[in-house]
Design an enzyme around this catalytic site. Sequence first.
Site, short mmCIF file in Angstrom:
data_model
loop_
_atom_site.label_atom_id
_atom_site.label_comp_id
_atom_site.label_asym_id
_atom_site.label_seq_id
_atom_site.Cartn_x
_atom_site.Cartn_y
_atom_site.Cartn_z
N LYS A 13 0.77 -1.26 -0.18
CA LYS A 13 0.18 0.04 -0.11
C LYS A 13 0.87 1.14 -0.06
CE LYS A 13 -2.21 -0.96 3.82
NZ LYS A 13 -1.43 -2.17 4.17
N ARG A 88 -9.58 1.90 9.40
CA ARG A 88 -9.44 0.54 9.79
C ARG A 88 -10.46 0.05 10.29
NH1 ARG A 88 -3.88 -0.97 9.38
NH2 ARG A 88 -2.17 0.63 9.66
N ARG A 127 11.77 -7.62 4.50
CA ARG A 127 11.83 -6.01 4.89
C ARG A 127 12.44 -5.89 6.12
NH1 ARG A 127 6.38 -2.46 4.98
NH2 ARG A 127 6.51 -3.02 7.06
N ARG A 133 13.64 -3.62 11.25
CA ARG A 133 12.28 -3.30 11.94
C ARG A 133 12.10 -4.38 13.13
NH1 ARG A 133 7.43 -0.80 8.30
NH2 ARG A 133 8.68 0.61 6.89
N ARG A 144 -1.00 -8.95 13.01
CA ARG A 144 -1.46 -7.77 12.42
C ARG A 144 -2.44 -8.29 11.22
NH1 ARG A 144 4.27 -4.89 11.93
NH2 ARG A 144 4.10 -3.74 13.99
#
Length: 191
Positions: A13, A88, A127, A133, A144
């Site tokens: 996104k 959301r 990623r 991260r 999630r």
Amino acid sequence: MRLIILGPPGAGKGTQATRVAARLGIPAISTGDIFRANIKNETELGRQVKDILASGGYVTDEITNAIVRDRLREADAEGGFLLDGYPRTLAQVDALDAMLAEDGHALDAVLELTVDEDAVVHRLLKRAEIEGRADDTEEVIRERQAIYRRETAPLADVYAGRELLVQVDGMGEVDEVTSRIDDALKGARRS
């Protein structure tokens, strides 16, 4: 255009929002980026949301709605915007409807990137390794995804009922997905 982009975490996104917004000359507004910037800068908001995000949860509607309301009132969003990461929940859909109605605006389209969940988990783990991260462990990523399916995926039905939903295959090379989105938006433009 006033747009929303939906899809599970890791669907691309953010990448697509930036590209589409640049093509349309509107700001891409990412609540996730706003939250991460506040965490990095150790603001009051950043301290509030740091633990929530680290555990894979979502920030409360009250906080998120206030941030979005303020951002949509900035001058660069007057002619349109692309929201990434908001709304959301169904309550946030109602809040966004109210915000837009106050200013005499409406959404033009809601893009939904459809993806394979296991491929997305793999993409996010990669990623996380590349970008360091710490909040992107497999457990957190899967949580999630579950939250998305439970709380956010139903928004697609709401927007489909309003004839605003435009589904786009989010799998494949970035340029391929961008091209699919561009084609899909050509049919979504309101007169």
